[in-house]
Design a protein around this motif. Structure first.
Motif, short mmCIF file in Angstrom:
data_model
loop_
_atom_site.label_atom_id
_atom_site.label_comp_id
_atom_site.label_asym_id
_atom_site.label_seq_id
_atom_site.Cartn_x
_atom_site.Cartn_y
_atom_site.Cartn_z
N TYR A 115 0.85 -1.19 0.00
CA TYR A 115 0.00 0.00 0.00
C TYR A 115 0.88 1.23 0.00
O TYR A 115 2.07 1.18 0.37
N ASN A 131 0.35 8.60 0.95
CA ASN A 131 0.78 9.79 0.22
C ASN A 131 1.54 10.79 1.07
O ASN A 131 2.15 11.71 0.53
N HIS A 141 -1.09 5.61 -7.28
CA HIS A 141 -1.76 6.27 -6.16
C HIS A 141 -1.06 7.55 -5.71
O HIS A 141 -1.58 8.26 -4.84
N ASP A 151 -0.60 10.86 -5.77
CA ASP A 151 -1.37 11.95 -6.37
C ASP A 151 -0.52 13.12 -6.82
O ASP A 151 -0.76 13.71 -7.88
N SER A 186 -8.08 11.41 -8.50
CA SER A 186 -7.18 10.46 -7.86
C SER A 186 -7.42 9.05 -8.38
O SER A 186 -8.57 8.63 -8.56
N VAL A 191 -7.48 5.29 -7.57
CA VAL A 191 -7.77 4.64 -6.30
C VAL A 191 -7.92 3.14 -6.51
O VAL A 191 -7.58 2.59 -7.57
N ASP A 192 -8.43 2.46 -5.50
CA ASP A 192 -8.80 1.05 -5.60
C ASP A 192 -10.31 0.94 -5.41
O ASP A 192 -10.90 1.67 -4.61
N PRO A 224 -13.04 1.86 -7.21
CA PRO A 224 -13.69 3.18 -7.30
C PRO A 224 -15.20 3.09 -7.17
O PRO A 224 -15.85 2.20 -7.73
N ASN A 264 -8.84 3.51 -11.62
CA ASN A 264 -8.62 2.27 -10.87
C ASN A 264 -7.19 1.79 -11.10
O ASN A 264 -6.80 1.50 -12.24
#
Length: 289
Positions: free
Chosen positions: A134, A137, A208, A210, A219, A221-222, A224, A247
């Motif tokens: 993971y 940010n 991811h 940003d 953004s 993301v995962d 969505p 995604n």
């Protein structure tokens, strides 16, 4: 089936440096740049230890593999009407190409990748046996930089380019390198989780970041809007294209399919639910990243 695809094979052989793997008989990537790529930093929890390949060796190869994935995308994306539509709306092609180009940065890697710290310490407590990695940010400023956590399961993912201390000719090389079935590897006729290398895992996480990506879509993301967005079955034709563009796994699997189409000389069939998304690394389910 093997296909002499003019789109992928002839262009790849004409424009990319290749080195034959004498043991596997496969065509593998040869890095031609003499310059150090823009790449993340590694934490003290990834020490340079023996024997090789260590986890640090695997991560350093994965930095290279992530950029190679973007290189292959950029070779084909302008004329790719075979693979691209399974993942994205063709109307989004220009912005998706910009994102891959930004990360690639002339095959050197984006300068902003150097802001990221890659570590194994699970700072957020998210490594749960089904999560490979993971990204956090961070906050603006150097005091809290972005970081990627690689969970223990991530190190089950294989390499594409050369690993320190592990020759592709070693008897156990297939335990370390992803490859096509005709070369003794696991990548067969369907898009599958076996295409997910450690480099692909890092590419997913880069999406991811940003501050670097700055996508006009918003953004990346995962899952969505709550839609299932992990794994090959979900991202190949099933995820709504208006969501696919934000995604992360859609970008990662698209890049991986392009790479392996060129290296294996295959036109891959669609992934099969319950087979090609049943990743044993993550308990027989699609891995979270």
């Amino acid at each position: 089936m093997r296909s002499q695809s003019a789109l992928f094979l002839s262009l790849a052989l004409a424009t990319v440096g290749f080195a034959a793997n004498p043991r596997l008989g496969q065509t593998s990537i040869k890095t031609t740049s003499a310059h150090r790529r823009g790449e993340p930093q590694t934490g003290d929890d990834l020490p340079d230890t023996d024997p090789s390949p260590s986890n640090l060796d695997k991560v350093e190869t994965a930095f290279q593999d992530a950029i190679e994935l973007t290189s292959y995308v950029l070779l084909f994306i302008d004329t790719d009407n075979d693979v691209f539509p399974h993942y994205f709306d063709p109307n989004d092609r220009a912005e998706i190409k910009r994102i891959f180009s930004l990360i690639n940065n002339g095959d050197q890697g984006a300068d902003m990748l150097g802001n990221i710290l890659v570590q194994t310490t699970d700072s957020n407590g998210l490594c749960d046996g089904r999560t490979l990695s993971y990204l956090n940010n961070g906050e603006s400023g150097a005091a809290d930089p972005p970081y990627i956590v690689l969970c223990p399961e991530a190190f089950n993912k294989k390499a594409v380019t050369a690993l320190n201390g592990k020759s592709p000719q070693d008897p156990d090389a297939n335990d370390y390198y992803a490859g096509c079935t005709e070369d003794g590897g696991e990548i067969d006729q369907n898009v599958s989780y076996v295409m997910n290398t450690l480099g692909m895992t890092l590419l997913h996480e880069y999406m991811h970041y940003d501050a670097m990506i700055a996508s006009s879509f918003g953004s990346i993301v995962d899952n969505p809007n709550g839609a299932a967005g992990y794994g090959p079955v979900n991202v190949y034709d099933n995820l709504d294209k208006s969501l696919a563009r934000v995604n992360a796994d859609s970008y990662a699997y698209y890049a991986s399919q392009v790479l392996w189409t060129a290296l294996c000389g295959l036109e891959f069939m669609a992934p099969r639910a319950g087979t090609d998304d049943a990743d044993p690394t993550c308990g027989g389910s699609p891995c979270s990243e």
